[in-house]
Motif scaffolding. Structure first.
Motif, PDB file in Angstrom:
ATOM      1  N   THR A   1       9.409  -5.522 -11.111  1.00  0.00           N
ATOM      2  CA  THR A   1      10.632  -5.975 -11.796  1.00  0.00           C
ATOM      3  C   THR A   1      11.192  -7.253 -11.193  1.00  0.00           C
ATOM      4  O   THR A   1      12.062  -7.892 -11.784  1.00  0.00           O
ATOM      5  N   GLY A   2      10.726  -7.611  -9.995  1.00  0.00           N
ATOM      6  CA  GLY A   2      11.229  -8.820  -9.345  1.00  0.00           C
ATOM      7  C   GLY A   2      12.500  -8.618  -8.557  1.00  0.00           C
ATOM      8  O   GLY A   2      13.041  -9.574  -7.994  1.00  0.00           O
TER       9      GLY A   2
ATOM     10  N   GLU B   1       1.160   1.420  -5.785  1.00  0.00           N
ATOM     11  CA  GLU B   1       2.501   1.904  -6.121  1.00  0.00           C
ATOM     12  C   GLU B   1       3.571   0.915  -5.663  1.00  0.00           C
ATOM     13  O   GLU B   1       4.562   0.676  -6.372  1.00  0.00           O
ATOM     14  N   ALA B   2       3.377   0.309  -4.479  1.00  0.00           N
ATOM     15  CA  ALA B   2       4.342  -0.688  -3.993  1.00  0.00           C
ATOM     16  C   ALA B   2       4.401  -1.887  -4.938  1.00  0.00           C
ATOM     17  O   ALA B   2       5.492  -2.393  -5.254  1.00  0.00           O
TER      18      ALA B   2
END
Length: 328
Positions: free
Chosen positions: A129-130, A122-123
């Motif tokens: 997205t950066g 999940e992390a």
């Protein structure tokens, strides 16, 4: 990458002390590197602090860290010190008391997944997205570089040196740092005793199999050792450096925690107790060495009530096992 001299490290220099009682009992000089005294409660601030500082130098605006507890607390300490918004993802196995401690530092705490591996997925998704910097608990060169500073310090703190290093292994970040520190201090000949609890021994399984192994589940109470798969770099070290991979039971780790609390008046997690148990049990693996250095890695997921409860649980399990009828 050279660490910027303009930014002061977030970790502190911790004491190196002899354990007189253990030394007398074992006929050795037992040395303790007290990482439990770090501002984050464990060694984790060395490596994670260094990674976070380097990320700030390159313009990061947010940290996201998946953690069983200690890495997240260290990332929260770093985020607060550096003024960077920080989100810590923890699995459901992380105690509520640990979640509160992390949140008290100003970090956002998100509970996701039954075990750390699910939390990590999940992390990584959130960092896709950066826009945020992913802060891994153990698997990154900056983390190993930072963790290696504990060996830099230990070398400077003892005139007579040490002939083996004993450390606990979860994901392998501490072990990688210890080994990097030994090599950069021209101590490549000094072995490492890598200790895991049964039920969280991914390195031990990998060494025995001769390849990386993913455990089906974590069954140890030492949940902060609970990576089902050790960092590839940690496994690779076992092929080019003398590493003795050993395991201890949860009961032995707990007994070591309680004895250590009596001896030093310091509370540590069962994950740390695993390394201490090698000495308290007088393990045969220590026999060839005269000056062992034990890394007291610390941990925040502990209090006296938890240690007592865990001990009672282990005692109950041993009693049940004794009363079971013999198999056919």
């Amino acid at each position: 990458m050279v660490f910027s001299t303009l930014m002061r490290p977030l970790h502190i220099t911790t004491p190196l002390l002899p354990h007189d009682a253990l030394s007398a009992a074992l006929g050795k000089t037992v040395l303790l590197k007290l990482e439990s005294l770090q501002p984050s409660g464990s060694f984790k601030l060395r490596g994670i602090g260094r990674l976070c500082q380097r990320a700030v130098e390159t313009g990061t605006r947010q940290f996201i860290c998946p953690s069983g507890g200690n890495a997240g607390f260290a990332a929260a300490v770093a985020g607060r010190a550096l003024g960077i918004p920080t989100t810590i993802l923890v699995p459901h196995s992380t105690p509520e008391s640990v979640r509160r401690q992390i949140a008290a530092l100003g970090a956002v705490v998100v509970v996701h997944g039954a075990v750390w591996d699910e939390t990590n997925e999940e992390a990584l998704r959130r960092c896709g997205t950066g826009e945020a910097t992913y802060v891994p608990p153990f698997d990154h060169p900056d983390i190993w570089d930072g963790n290696a500073t504990l060996i830099d310090e230990a070398v400077a703190q003892t005139e007579d040196g040490f002939d083996v290093v004993v450390c606990a292994v979860g994901g392998g970040g501490l072990m990688c740092g210890v080994l990097e520190g030994l090599h950069r201090n021209k101590l490549a000949h000094v072995p490492v005793i890598a200790v895991e609890t049964e039920g969280a021994a991914s390195l031990h399984a990998s060494v025995n199999a001769g390849k990386l192994v993913t455990l089906p589940a974590i069954t140890s109470i030492a949940t902060t050792l609970g990576a089902k798969r050790v960092a590839p770099a940690a496994f690779e070290w076992t092929r080019r450096h003398p590493v003795h991979s050993v395991t201890v039971s949860d009961a032995q780790a707990l007994d070591a925690c309680l004895q250590f609390a009596d001896d030093l008046r310091i509370l540590v997690e069962p994950a740390c107790g695993a390394a201490l148990a090698v000495a308290y049990q007088g393990s045969e693996v220590l026999a060839p060495y005269r000056r062992p250095l034990l890394v007291v890695c610390g941990g925040i997921a502990v209090d006296l009530a938890k240690l007592v409860a865990w001990r009672e649980e282990q005692a109950s399990r041993r009693a049940i096992a004794r009363d079971l009828p013999a198999g056919p």
